[in-house]
Motif scaffolding. Structure first.
Motif, PDB file in Angstrom:
ATOM      1  N   ASP A 113       0.846  -1.193   0.000  1.00 38.35           N
ATOM      2  CA  ASP A 113       0.000   0.000   0.000  1.00 38.35           C
ATOM      3  C   ASP A 113       0.883   1.244   0.000  1.00 38.35           C
ATOM      4  O   ASP A 113       1.482   1.593   1.013  1.00 38.35           O
ATOM      5  CB  ASP A 113      -0.925   0.005   1.223  1.00 38.35           C
ATOM      6  CG  ASP A 113      -2.031   1.054   1.122  1.00 38.35           C
ATOM      7  OD1 ASP A 113      -1.793   2.109   0.490  1.00 38.35           O
ATOM      8  OD2 ASP A 113      -3.118   0.831   1.680  1.00 38.35           O
ATOM      9  N   PHE A 114       0.960   1.899  -1.149  1.00 39.98           N
ATOM     10  CA  PHE A 114       1.705   3.147  -1.281  1.00 39.98           C
ATOM     11  C   PHE A 114       0.767   4.330  -1.489  1.00 39.98           C
ATOM     12  O   PHE A 114       1.164   5.347  -2.051  1.00 39.98           O
ATOM     13  CB  PHE A 114       2.713   3.052  -2.430  1.00 39.98           C
ATOM     14  CG  PHE A 114       3.902   2.181  -2.124  1.00 39.98           C
ATOM     15  CD1 PHE A 114       4.997   2.691  -1.441  1.00 39.98           C
ATOM     16  CD2 PHE A 114       3.925   0.844  -2.496  1.00 39.98           C
ATOM     17  CE1 PHE A 114       6.091   1.897  -1.139  1.00 39.98           C
ATOM     18  CE2 PHE A 114       5.017   0.029  -2.204  1.00 39.98           C
ATOM     19  CZ  PHE A 114       6.102   0.559  -1.519  1.00 39.98           C
ATOM     20  N   THR A 115      -0.483   4.200  -1.022  1.00 34.84           N
ATOM     21  CA  THR A 115      -1.397   5.333  -1.074  1.00 34.84           C
ATOM     22  C   THR A 115      -1.067   6.292   0.063  1.00 34.84           C
ATOM     23  O   THR A 115      -0.386   5.942   1.029  1.00 34.84           O
ATOM     24  CB  THR A 115      -2.861   4.872  -0.927  1.00 34.84           C
ATOM     25  OG1 THR A 115      -3.036   4.313   0.386  1.00 34.84           O
ATOM     26  CG2 THR A 115      -3.222   3.847  -1.989  1.00 34.84           C
ATOM     27  N   ALA A 116      -1.596   7.513  -0.033  1.00 31.86           N
ATOM     28  CA  ALA A 116      -1.371   8.492   1.026  1.00 31.86           C
ATOM     29  C   ALA A 116      -1.950   8.005   2.347  1.00 31.86           C
ATOM     30  O   ALA A 116      -1.318   8.128   3.406  1.00 31.86           O
ATOM     31  CB  ALA A 116      -1.988   9.829   0.628  1.00 31.86           C
ATOM     32  N   ASP A 117      -3.153   7.441   2.305  1.00 35.48           N
ATOM     33  CA  ASP A 117      -3.753   6.919   3.531  1.00 35.48           C
ATOM     34  C   ASP A 117      -2.927   5.768   4.093  1.00 35.48           C
ATOM     35  O   ASP A 117      -2.764   5.644   5.312  1.00 35.48           O
ATOM     36  CB  ASP A 117      -5.185   6.450   3.263  1.00 35.48           C
ATOM     37  CG  ASP A 117      -6.153   7.606   3.057  1.00 35.48           C
ATOM     38  OD1 ASP A 117      -5.791   8.748   3.407  1.00 35.48           O
ATOM     39  OD2 ASP A 117      -7.258   7.358   2.541  1.00 35.48           O
ATOM     40  N   GLY A 118      -2.430   4.920   3.196  1.00 31.40           N
ATOM     41  CA  GLY A 118      -1.610   3.800   3.646  1.00 31.40           C
ATOM     42  C   GLY A 118      -0.329   4.251   4.320  1.00 31.40           C
ATOM     43  O   GLY A 118       0.110   3.653   5.314  1.00 31.40           O
ATOM     44  N   VAL A 119       0.280   5.315   3.803  1.00 24.99           N
ATOM     45  CA  VAL A 119       1.501   5.858   4.399  1.00 24.99           C
ATOM     46  C   VAL A 119       1.229   6.331   5.821  1.00 24.99           C
ATOM     47  O   VAL A 119       1.959   5.996   6.767  1.00 24.99           O
ATOM     48  CB  VAL A 119       2.066   7.008   3.534  1.00 24.99           C
ATOM     49  CG1 VAL A 119       3.107   7.812   4.303  1.00 24.99           C
ATOM     50  CG2 VAL A 119       2.669   6.446   2.255  1.00 24.99           C
ATOM     51  N   ARG A 120       0.184   7.113   5.994  1.00 24.97           N
ATOM     52  CA  ARG A 120      -0.133   7.630   7.329  1.00 24.97           C
ATOM     53  C   ARG A 120      -0.492   6.500   8.292  1.00 24.97           C
ATOM     54  O   ARG A 120      -0.054   6.508   9.447  1.00 24.97           O
ATOM     55  CB  ARG A 120      -1.280   8.643   7.246  1.00 24.97           C
ATOM     56  CG  ARG A 120      -0.854   9.976   6.637  1.00 24.97           C
ATOM     57  CD  ARG A 120      -1.976  10.991   6.651  1.00 24.97           C
ATOM     58  NE  ARG A 120      -1.535  12.286   6.143  1.00 24.97           N
ATOM     59  CZ  ARG A 120      -1.043  13.259   6.897  1.00 24.97           C
ATOM     60  NH1 ARG A 120      -0.926  13.077   8.200  1.00 24.97           N
ATOM     61  NH2 ARG A 120      -0.668  14.405   6.364  1.00 24.97           N
TER      62      ARG A 120
END
Length: 324
Positions: A113-120
């Motif tokens: 998961d390299f989405t913005a939500d996944g990062v956070r």
């Protein structure tokens, strides 16, 4: 131990740093007491930079590292972790995680998961496992098959987190140089973690990655300086990049060892010293799983390695001509 600053920022790292995959039960189990003793030995040796990731032991390395460091003054050391793999709990543990390299129960599955939500979410979960309210550095972890998402979503998310002061430095960590060089050229990252590509057996980072880092004032952390074992103990059966070393590479490693020994230098000391000769390299990351291994790495780091050793390696065609 010498300290360096990452890129143009203020995050300091010790030149020798602690890689925590080993205490996350990489390949074989490590007892909790042994893991804690390894971290204690690193601290006693002057190591003040500790690297980890959710991937290592499905969170075990983060938990052990956080616990072992919990009594240390938080302002006196630097932590890095990684994003890109979220840990999703399984209904019940079935078997082990050795298919992914770790001798732990398979309690979770990894989800790319390299989405913005996944990062956070990944950072929040890492902070909980580490038992801290911040980490100094966050790397995008192995985005080889997720390059578009890493550049388009994960990197901008990290850039925002850096601007908000949630993290101090951002970067990417991979076993290859091409995408890391692109990160240096096309983004405003502070640091890259390059594993196995700037060693006595593989100097491919010299082609583009290291010159780009110097030109842009960024830093490189070098991992895999022993190429997963061959440069630590070159012998039949030794591993190179996590597989059995080909005969030609074993022969090359033995020749490098012979040159080092002519100068009275252990091969491990030469392997640690080589990456640090380049001005872009801020730290060498060594994976250790016991206090004994940590003390050996610190001893090798402290050895004097003469320039003549590397001159002889070049003269015998064992280092690329452009190598420093």
């Amino acid at each position: 131990m010498r300290q360096n600053t990452l890129g143009r920022g203020e995050i300091g790292v010790s030149e020798l740093s602690f890689g925590s995959a080993g205490i996350g039960n990489l390949y074989t189990p490590v007892e909790p007491e042994q893991a804690a003793a390894a971290v204690d030995a690193a601290w006693d040796a002057g190591i003040r930079y500790f690297d980890t990731a959710p991937h290592y032991g499905i969170g075990l390395a983060e938990r052990r590292l956080g616990e072992a460091l919990s009594a240390r003054p938080r302002a006196e050391y630097t932590l890095s972790t990684k994003v890109g793999r979220l840990l999703e709990p399984l209904p019940a543990a079935e078997g082990d995680d050795l298919a992914n390299g770790f001798a732990v129960p398979a309690t979770h599955r990894r989800v790319w998961d390299f989405t913005a939500d996944g990062v956070r979410r990944s950072i929040e979960e890492s902070l909980e496992r580490l038992g801290t309210d911040h980490v100094e550095t966050v790397f995008l972890h192995d985005p080889d098959q997720h390059v578009a998402e890493a550049f388009g979503q994960a990197y901008p998310a990290l850039e925002r987190l850096r601007a908000e002061g949630v993290v101090g430095a951002i970067g990417a960590g991979m076993n290859q140089t091409a995408v890391l060089t692109r990160f240096l050229r096309d983004t405003d990252i502070d640091v890259v973690l390059c594993a196995g590509r700037h060693t006595l057996l593989d100097q491919s980072a010299l082609d583009h990655l290291l010159p780009e880092a110097v030109a842009r004032g960024r830093s490189v952390i070098v991992g895999g300086v022993f190429n997963s074992g061959l440069l630590a103990d070159p012998r039949p059966g030794a591993t190179y990049d996590y597989t059995a070393a080909p005969p030609a590479l074993l022969e090359r490693a033995l020749r490098i060892k012979a040159v080092a020994e002519r100068h009275g230098v252990p091969l491990r000391a030469a392997a640690l010293a080589y990456p640090l000769r380049h001005p872009a390299v801020a730290s060498v990351l060594v994976g250790t799983r016991s206090a004994e291994e940590v003390r050996d790495a610190a001893d090798m780091y402290g050895r004097q390695v003469p320039d003549a050793l590397f001159d002889d390696l070049r003269a015998e065609g064992l280092l690329e001509g452009g190598a420093r």
